[in-house]
Design an enzyme around this catalytic site. Structure first.
Site, mmCIF file in Angstrom:
data_model
loop_
_atom_site.group_PDB
_atom_site.id
_atom_site.type_symbol
_atom_site.label_atom_id
_atom_site.label_comp_id
_atom_site.label_asym_id
_atom_site.label_seq_id
_atom_site.Cartn_x
_atom_site.Cartn_y
_atom_site.Cartn_z
ATOM 1 C CG PHE A 101 2.417 1.089 1.405
ATOM 2 C CD1 PHE A 101 3.215 1.762 2.329
ATOM 3 C CD2 PHE A 101 1.056 0.993 1.657
ATOM 4 C CE1 PHE A 101 2.664 2.334 3.469
ATOM 5 C CE2 PHE A 101 0.495 1.561 2.795
ATOM 6 C CZ PHE A 101 1.301 2.230 3.705
ATOM 7 C CE LYS A 146 -5.489 2.664 0.660
ATOM 8 N NZ LYS A 146 -4.230 1.916 0.688
ATOM 9 C CG ASP A 182 -1.682 -5.492 -0.028
ATOM 10 O OD1 ASP A 182 -2.870 -5.122 -0.138
ATOM 11 O OD2 ASP A 182 -0.847 -4.901 0.689
HETATM 12 C C1 LIG Z 1 -3.331 1.490 1.814
HETATM 13 C C2 LIG Z 1 -2.675 0.165 1.675
HETATM 14 C C3 LIG Z 1 -2.409 -0.644 2.806
HETATM 15 C C4 LIG Z 1 -2.673 -0.163 4.215
HETATM 16 O O1 LIG Z 1 -4.024 0.047 4.438
HETATM 17 P P1 LIG Z 1 -4.478 0.870 5.763
HETATM 18 O O2 LIG Z 1 -5.973 0.740 5.719
HETATM 19 O O3 LIG Z 1 -3.995 2.259 5.600
HETATM 20 O O4 LIG Z 1 -3.888 0.186 6.917
HETATM 21 C C5 LIG Z 1 -1.862 -1.894 2.590
HETATM 22 N N1 LIG Z 1 -1.579 -2.341 1.360
HETATM 23 C C6 LIG Z 1 -1.831 -1.603 0.253
HETATM 24 C C7 LIG Z 1 -1.530 -2.161 -1.095
HETATM 25 C C8 LIG Z 1 -2.374 -0.321 0.384
HETATM 26 O O5 LIG Z 1 -2.571 0.427 -0.716
#
Ligand SMILES: *Cc1c(COP(=O)(O)O)cnc(C)c1O
Length: 398
Positions: free
Chosen positions: A131, A247, A218
């Site tokens: 994701f 986050k 990521d």
């Molecule tokens: C939550 C998340 C995203 C997206 O972040 P948003 O702030 O909701 O756009 C991207 N990559 C990972 C691994 C995530 O957990």
């Protein structure tokens, strides 16, 4: 209970509760009822609600200056970039407002990198089940068909391979000349707290170096203390070329960052990318307070203790050990895969005053804040055991 907010697009299936305030690991609803927070706003409030250092930093900054745009120097942005540089070894930072935007920056950066090598159509290798966000570039990188469905045409230029499968990476290396980068979550979060094998990550680093590909981590969810270190790559001993986070970085204020080192740090120049708000003084004040707290106070060291207390209580109160198929993750990124149905677990948690979440369809994702006490962690673990015992009883199992 409040009426459903009818002017909101129904993109979320919301739980029937509204919180008015919070403190540490506890949220209070409109009736003043307390809830133990096992979600942390989806790995965002890693320092807990209303952490004094963050509250102080943002209130002081809000009374001075909130936003200027990136047409000007921003002292706090420079300061946070310096903090991140010394914490991660990354050399250059691009600030934005979310995880998806951090991913978008990385996708553009990787394409630039490919073009700089003479590749006409640079490809990025990404993982099935991963994701990376909801914007179209990040969505195209995301390997979850349910989330992608109905939004085509998606971007080209992504090669999806199974996680922990080095053979498919090697097959692409042998077949193609147009790969620019590999992007992975070291622990897949939304996919159900699924860590990549340490050996796979080490080999991936080798392959990227050998083939001249960028390795992009990521760490939007794994970062900012969540797994017991500022970023999880430190624990894995594998250093990426590009590091993304968001986050927990602002403990609730929207800030994301794409960090890069080496050749990756040289790809984006004047006019190549931008963000109106990205790295504004208010969000950077929050990020500065978060990073200072994580590094100056003995707080990340709590992650393992909290995890141990939670899991010890879980295991000691479960009626039958077979009800728990697997526990995964690191630090306070905890995936509990029950051997029961999971449909009612979140609602039952809410009824007991415990905030829980399901990720990857069948995994209880527990993301407590680093400030949770071991007593609260025990309560949470015991509560989860109680819910699973109850579900099993309903299923006529225990
Ligand atoms: C939550 C998340 C995203 C997206 O972040 P948003 O702030 O909701 O756009 C991207 N990559 C990972 C691994 C995530 O957990």
């Amino acid at each position: 209970m409040p009426e459903a907010p009818t002017a909101i697009m129904p993109t979320y299936g919301r739980l029937p509760v509204t919180f008015t305030h919070g403190e540490g690991a506890v949220l209070y609803d409109t009736d003043g009822r307390p809830y133990l927070d096992g979600v942390s706003g989806i790995a965002v409030t890693n320092l807990g609600h209303q952490h004094p250092r963050v509250t102080e930093a943002i209130t002081a900054q809000a009374s001075r200056l909130v936003h200027t745009s990136n047409l000007f120097h921003i002292g706090l942005q420079e300061a946070v970039a310096d903090q991140l540089r010394s914490l991660t070894g990354m050399e250059k930072m691009f600030f934005c407002n979310s995880g998806a935007e951090a991913n978008e920056a990385a996708i553009k950066l990787a394409r630039r990198f490919g073009h700089s090598k003479g590749v006409a159509s640079p490809q990025m290798i990404v993982l099935e089940g991963a994701f990376h966000g909801r914007t179209l570039g990040a969505l195209s990188a995301t390997g979850n068909q349910k989330i992608r469905k109905g939004f085509g045409p998606l971007l080209e230029g992504f090669l999806h391979v199974p996680p922990n499968d080095l053979a498919s990476i090697d097959a692409l290396a042998a077949d193609r000349e147009d790969v620019a980068a590999v992007m992975v979550e070291p622990i897949m979060g939304e996919g159900g707290i699924r860590p990549l094998d340490a050996d796979y990550l080490a080999r991936l680093r080798e392959r990227c170096t050998q083939n001249g590909w960028l390795l992009i981590f990521d760490e939007v969810q794994t970062g900012n203390g969540r797994c017991g270190s500022t970023y999880v790559f430190e624990q894995l001993g594998v250093t990426p070329d590009v590091l993304l986070t968001a986050k927990g970085l602002g403990n609730g204020l929207p800030i994301g960052v794409c960090m890069a080192k080496g050749e990756a740090a040289e790809q984006l120049g004047p006019g190549d990318h931008g963000s109106t708000y990205g790295g504004n003084p208010l969000c950077c004040a929050a990020a500065q307070a978060v990073l200072s707290t994580l590094t100056e106070e003995p707080i990340m060291q709590q992650a393992e203790r909290i995890r141990d207390a939670l899991l010890a209580a879980l295991h000691s109160h479960i009626a039958d050990p077979a009800l728990i198929a697997e526990v995964r993750g690191r630090g306070l990124m905890i995936g509990i895969q029950p051997d029961t149905a999971t449909d009612h677990i979140v609602a039952q948690g809410l009824a007991k005053g415990l905030l829980l979440n399901i990720a990857g369809g069948d995994t209880i994702r527990v993301l407590p804040p680093l400030v949770m006490s071991t007593e609260q962690a025990g309560e949470l673990g015991q509560g989860i055991a109680g819910i699973l015992n109850h579900v099993a009883q309903q299923e006529d199992r225990a």
